[in-house]
Design an enzyme around this catalytic site. Structure first.
Site, PDB file in Angstrom:
ATOM      1  N   ILE A 113       0.826  -1.203   0.000  1.00 20.18           N
ATOM      2  CA  ILE A 113       0.000   0.000   0.000  1.00 20.18           C
ATOM      3  C   ILE A 113       0.863   1.257   0.000  1.00 20.18           C
ATOM      4  O   ILE A 113       0.529   2.254  -0.651  1.00 20.18           O
ATOM      5  CB  ILE A 113      -0.962  -0.031   1.192  1.00 20.18           C
ATOM      6  CG1 ILE A 113      -2.043  -1.099   0.931  1.00 20.18           C
ATOM      7  CG2 ILE A 113      -1.607   1.332   1.437  1.00 20.18           C
ATOM      8  CD1 ILE A 113      -2.792  -1.524   2.149  1.00 20.18           C
ATOM      9  N   TYR A 164      -1.280  -8.114  17.317  1.00 19.68           N
ATOM     10  CA  TYR A 164      -1.574  -7.266  16.162  1.00 19.68           C
ATOM     11  C   TYR A 164      -2.817  -6.422  16.422  1.00 19.68           C
ATOM     12  O   TYR A 164      -2.828  -5.206  16.167  1.00 19.68           O
ATOM     13  CB  TYR A 164      -1.784  -8.125  14.916  1.00 19.68           C
ATOM     14  CG  TYR A 164      -2.103  -7.326  13.670  1.00 19.68           C
ATOM     15  CD1 TYR A 164      -1.150  -6.497  13.090  1.00 19.68           C
ATOM     16  CD2 TYR A 164      -3.360  -7.391  13.082  1.00 19.68           C
ATOM     17  CE1 TYR A 164      -1.433  -5.748  11.954  1.00 19.68           C
ATOM     18  CE2 TYR A 164      -3.662  -6.656  11.931  1.00 19.68           C
ATOM     19  CZ  TYR A 164      -2.698  -5.839  11.389  1.00 19.68           C
ATOM     20  OH  TYR A 164      -2.989  -5.092  10.263  1.00 19.68           O
TER      21      TYR A 164
END
Length: 298
Positions: free
Chosen positions: A27, A171
């Site tokens: 990204i 995470y």
């Protein structure tokens, strides 16, 4: 904005400077490529200079006049973050800081300072860099979250993962921290009378190199699920909207508009109740100052 934001909606950015962390792949790379194509000067803040050079050469093939430069940055080492910040502060002012770099569900690993890697890179490194250079940023500070933040819980009791390590839970916590940071940063910038705004975004489920630590069966199935997920280029749309969208305001959180915010054009996204909790955010802010030694002065 009802139809959703894509790369085609990014306006001309000539004369503006963007710093993108983790800009050499996924990204970050796609974001950098579009911004450069629109005339921006993009600083690729990356750990690996060779990979950054490969990325720049790829962009120059399609955008020969792209204005690109490299800034060494390793978010897993707070000393290197400080060194990078000194260089950045000595250079030209930045219009937009895009905190894109991150890691997802790696094997248990520690940062240079001994923190679990995901919390250390995704949040502490981002907090330190932003805290050090925010006075040098004139327009927007973008912080990347994730759908995964909704199941996250802040737990400061074992930041070195010495007692236990569950990669997904760590995470999720790091991504909740990213959004708590973003909302608190925007509140504090506003209270300080700064024109700079903090904006959050998430890519949905995008097929990037972050998926390399998925279990083998899931990695094997990933290509089959491709049509239901975002490509890296599509996953960059919320980042691009956060960085350049004309109607975006401080404290906005953006993501894909498809079912479950997994894929599609970019628009408003849903942040969890915990992510919007000012008390949790203030606690994280103070703990982050203690853990990084960086006080943003806001």
């Amino acid at each position: 904005m009802s139809r959703g934001f894509t790369a085609d909606d990014v306006s001309v950015q000539t004369g503006r400077t963007f710093l993108v962390t983790g800009a050499n792949a996924g990204i970050g790379f796609e974001t950098t490529k579009i911004l450069a194509a629109r005339g921006a000067h993009v600083i690729l803040a990356c750990r690996d200079e060779a990979k950054a050079e490969i990325a720049m050469n790829r962009i120059w093939v399609d955008v020969p006049k792209a204005e690109l430069s490299f800034q060494p940055l390793d978010l897993a080492d707070l000393d290197q973050v400080r060194d990078a910040a000194k260089t950045i502060l000595a250079g030209a002012r930045i219009d937009v800081l895009i905190n894109n770099a991150g890691v997802m569900i790696p094997p248990k690993t520690l940062t240079k300072q001994g923190y679990e890697l995901q919390f250390g890179v995704n949040h502490l490194g981002t907090f330190a860099l932003t805290g050090l250079i925010h006075p040098h940023v004139d327009d927007r500070i973008v912080i990347t979250g994730s759908i995964a933040h909704r199941n996250g819980a802040m737990d400061y009791s074992d930041l070195s993962a010495s007692r236990s390590y569950h990669n997904w839970a760590r995470y999720q916590m790091s991504k909740l921290a990213n959004l708590l940071h973003m909302f608190e940063l925007d509140r504090r910038l506003s209270a300080a009378g700064r024109a700079t705004q903090a904006i959050g975004c998430h890519p949905g489920v995008a097929l990037t190199e972050l998926t390399r630590h998925l279990p083998l069966p899931l990695r094997t199935m990933t290509p089959l699920a491709g049509p239901f997920f975002n490509s890296a280029a599509q996953g960059a749309w919320p980042t691009l909207q956060a960085a350049t969208g004309a109607r975006v305001q401080g404290g906005d959180y953006l993501g894909p508009q498809g079912l479950g915010e997994v894929s599609g054009r970019s628009g408003p996204a849903r942040a969890s109740r915990d992510a919007r909790d000012p008390k949790l955010a203030r606690e994280l802010w103070q703990r982050s100052i203690e853990l990084t030694g960086v006080d943003p002065g806001l």
